[in-house]
Design an enzyme around this catalytic site. Structure first.
Site, short mmCIF file in Angstrom:
data_model
loop_
_atom_site.label_atom_id
_atom_site.label_comp_id
_atom_site.label_asym_id
_atom_site.label_seq_id
_atom_site.Cartn_x
_atom_site.Cartn_y
_atom_site.Cartn_z
CD GLU A 244 14.50 0.55 21.01
OE1 GLU A 244 14.40 0.17 21.25
OE2 GLU A 244 14.01 1.42 19.63
CD GLN A 345 -5.70 23.92 18.80
OE1 GLN A 345 -5.39 22.68 17.88
NE2 GLN A 345 -6.31 24.39 18.92
CD GLU A 376 -1.67 -0.30 21.46
OE1 GLU A 376 -0.82 -0.14 21.40
OE2 GLU A 376 -2.11 1.04 21.77
C1 LIG Z 1 10.16 4.82 12.01
C2 LIG Z 1 10.98 3.39 12.82
C3 LIG Z 1 11.72 2.76 13.01
C4 LIG Z 1 12.21 1.62 12.66
N1 LIG Z 1 13.26 0.95 13.82
C5 LIG Z 1 13.29 0.05 14.13
C6 LIG Z 1 14.70 -0.48 14.21
O1 LIG Z 1 16.19 -0.48 13.83
N2 LIG Z 1 14.64 -1.98 13.88
C7 LIG Z 1 14.08 -3.17 14.58
O2 LIG Z 1 13.87 -3.86 14.05
N3 LIG Z 1 12.40 -2.41 14.50
C8 LIG Z 1 12.59 -0.86 14.13
N4 LIG Z 1 10.89 -0.50 13.60
C9 LIG Z 1 9.86 -1.60 13.99
C10 LIG Z 1 9.05 -1.47 15.75
O3 LIG Z 1 10.10 -1.85 16.34
C11 LIG Z 1 7.69 -2.05 15.30
O4 LIG Z 1 6.55 -1.57 14.16
C12 LIG Z 1 7.43 -2.57 16.34
O5 LIG Z 1 7.37 -2.89 17.25
C13 LIG Z 1 5.84 -3.04 16.21
O6 LIG Z 1 5.65 -3.58 15.33
P1 LIG Z 1 4.71 -3.44 14.16
O7 LIG Z 1 4.87 -2.61 13.66
O8 LIG Z 1 5.28 -5.15 13.58
O9 LIG Z 1 3.23 -3.39 14.65
P2 LIG Z 1 2.32 -5.15 14.86
O10 LIG Z 1 2.82 -5.81 16.05
O11 LIG Z 1 1.51 -5.82 13.40
O12 LIG Z 1 0.91 -4.38 15.77
C14 LIG Z 1 -0.21 -3.68 14.70
C15 LIG Z 1 -1.64 -3.31 16.53
O13 LIG Z 1 -1.19 -4.50 17.44
C16 LIG Z 1 -1.40 -4.10 18.31
N5 LIG Z 1 -1.10 -5.66 19.29
C17 LIG Z 1 -0.23 -6.89 18.60
N6 LIG Z 1 -0.45 -7.08 19.45
C18 LIG Z 1 -0.68 -7.01 20.57
C19 LIG Z 1 -1.20 -8.32 21.91
N7 LIG Z 1 -0.73 -9.13 21.87
N8 LIG Z 1 -2.06 -7.02 22.24
C20 LIG Z 1 -2.47 -5.67 22.34
N9 LIG Z 1 -2.28 -5.29 21.16
C21 LIG Z 1 -1.62 -5.37 20.15
C22 LIG Z 1 -0.37 -3.14 18.36
O14 LIG Z 1 0.16 -2.63 20.06
C23 LIG Z 1 -0.30 -2.15 17.13
O15 LIG Z 1 -1.61 -0.99 17.17
C24 LIG Z 1 11.20 0.35 13.48
C25 LIG Z 1 9.71 0.97 12.40
C26 LIG Z 1 9.59 2.19 12.74
C27 LIG Z 1 7.99 3.40 12.70
#
Ligand SMILES: Cc1cc2nc3c(=O)[nH]c(=O)nc-3n(C[C@H](O)[C@H](O)[C@H](O)COP(=O)(O)OP(=O)(O)OC[C@H]3O[C@@H](n4cnc5c(N)ncnc54)[C@H](O)[C@@H]3O)c2cc1C
Length: 389
Positions: A244, A345, A376
């Site tokens: 991916e 821009q 990250e």
């Molecule tokens: C439009 C869209 C489509 C998607 N499609 C799919 C899909 O088909 N299937 C699926 O399973 N998922 C899907 N996702 C989910 C996507 O993979 C997750 O949103 C992504 O992996 C981040 O997880 P989270 O949103 O829970 O963020 P979080 O894990 O809550 O992270 C929040 C913030 O904390 C930071 N962070 C977290 N842990 C750490 C660390 N250890 N060190 C430093 N920084 C950290 C992150 O970088 C981020 O900035 C989709 C998301 C979107 C928005």
């Protein structure tokens, strides 16, 4: 490294570009406004040979290599990001783990309909309390009797969830006496009893690609629905993420290419202070920056695609390339975000208007730094990988 295409491959990419210009590009803006891509895109892209590129011929695929597929993904992304994501979630995120880990029966049952675009697939990893930390997935598959499981949990932000027929669901398996058996993928028919889904979520970008939540309440699945080996779901997910990440790099290339084209055209026709705006050095420098970011990302992406194809053809899989895939994705998605910003821009006020393509590209591209693992998380993978070398 050899980036040479055969004559057939060259012809395929050229005719595929013509196809996308005619059949995909004219619907991109409408898909963004209507919040859905036409359902017919799946079948049309199947007929054009795109959906099956990486799949085996016996299931309707083309049996092409990863490098060619990387080029084709770049082409679709240049014309419609929403199409790239939805179609990719079906044939790629759902279809490719089936190709790599599925039994012959599972492949026969699911792949022909996915590759022909008749059915839509999805991948369900993310949950309300587990995104970056995949190991924290809490959906559960409780074994009830020999070969039967009841699957419960919630998945969120799942591409295609509102419209998909199937989802590959990552869940934590428990045996009859409650003992943990590890994370495992289940192939779930989303029309089964116990499955409900949210409406399509309102999003900043990629609005034509439906995203939603899945609610699983004691959904009956069997041993035949387990993909790969019991307890091996985490590793399978990481392997899927590597592919991916390469595909998100291709997406970024398509976006950057579109931004550069739009910006070249706009800056040639738009005039200020008596000349075309590209004749102002300030604007010309922005174009130069865009070009440099595109070229650097392009050759990084192509080299990782080539390495992955080599590794795959030697039966080594892609886990040896985790650091490379993460670095490529980090660099290409960051560059793409910067390039869309420069394109807006250059367009001035017009860049802020929906009727200009760069405005959509700017909103869409933001997902690149979040989906498939945030930037990250990519940095963590890269640093782990370089310290191990
Ligand atoms: C439009 C869209 C489509 C998607 N499609 C799919 C899909 O088909 N299937 C699926 O399973 N998922 C899907 N996702 C989910 C996507 O993979 C997750 O949103 C992504 O992996 C981040 O997880 P989270 O949103 O829970 O963020 P979080 O894990 O809550 O992270 C929040 C913030 O904390 C930071 N962070 C977290 N842990 C750490 C660390 N250890 N060190 C430093 N920084 C950290 C992150 O970088 C981020 O900035 C989709 C998301 C979107 C928005």
């Amino acid at each position: 490294m050899n980036f040479q295409l055969t004559k057939n491959e060259q012809e395929f990419i050229e005719s595929f570009r013509t196809f996308c210009k005619k059949e995909i590009a004219p619907f991109a803006e409408q898909a963004d406004r209507n919040k859905e891509i036409p359902r017919s895109h799946f079948e049309k892209l199947a007929q054009a040979g795109y959906l099956g590129l990486l799949h085996e011929e016996e299931y309707g695929g083309q049996g092409a290599g990863i490098f060619l597929s990387t080029l084709a993904m770049e082409v679709v992304s240049e014309y419609c990001g929403s199409t790239f994501f939805s179609v990719g979630a079906s044939a790629g995120l759902f279809g490719l783990p089936l190709k790599h880990f599925g039994t012959t029966d599972q492949k026969r049952k699911y792949l022909p309909d996915i590759i022909s675009g008749k059915k839509i697939g999805s991948l369900g990893i993310t949950e309300p309390d587990s995104g970056s930390d995949v190991s924290a997935v809490s959906s559960r598959a409780r074994r009830t009797s020999k070969g039967k499981y009841l699957l419960s949990g919630q998945k969120t932000y799942i591409t295609n969830a509102p419209v998909a027929d199937y989802c590959l669901v990552l869940a934590r398996v428990q045996d009859e006496i409650g003992q943990e058996k590890g994370l495992t993928h289940f192939i779930v028919d989303l029309h089964s009893k116990g499955v409900t889904r949210s409406a399509s979520m309102d999003k900043m970008g990629l609005r034509g690609s439906p995203t939603g939540a899945l609610f699983l309440e004691e959904v009956e699945v069997t041993e035949e629905d387990i993909l790969g080996k019991l307890g091996k779901g985490f590793r399978q997910t990481m392997q899927t993420f590597n592919a991916e990440r390469l595909s998100l790099s291709s997406y970024s290339l398509g976006v950057m290419k579109a931004c550069l084209e739009e910006s070249k055209n706009f800056s040639s026709t738009r005039k200020s202070f008596g000349k075309s705006i590209f004749q102002h050095q300030g604007v010309a420098f922005l174009l130069a920056e865009m070009y440099a970011k595109l070229e650097a990302s392009k050759w990084f992406t192509y080299s990782v695609a080539w390495e992955m194809e080599e590794s795959d053809s030697q039966g080594k899989g892609n886990m040896n390339l985790s650091g490379r895939c993460a670095a490529c994705k980090l660099f290409a998605t960051t560059s793409a975000r910067e390039v869309t910003n420069l394109a807006v821009q250059i367009h001035g006020g017009a860049g802020f208007m929906d009727e200009y393509k760069v405005s959509r590209l700017y909103r869409d591209v933001r997902l690149g730094e979040i989906g498939g693992g945030t930037s990250e998380i990519q940095k963590l993978i890269i640093s782990n990988s370089i310290m191990k070398e």
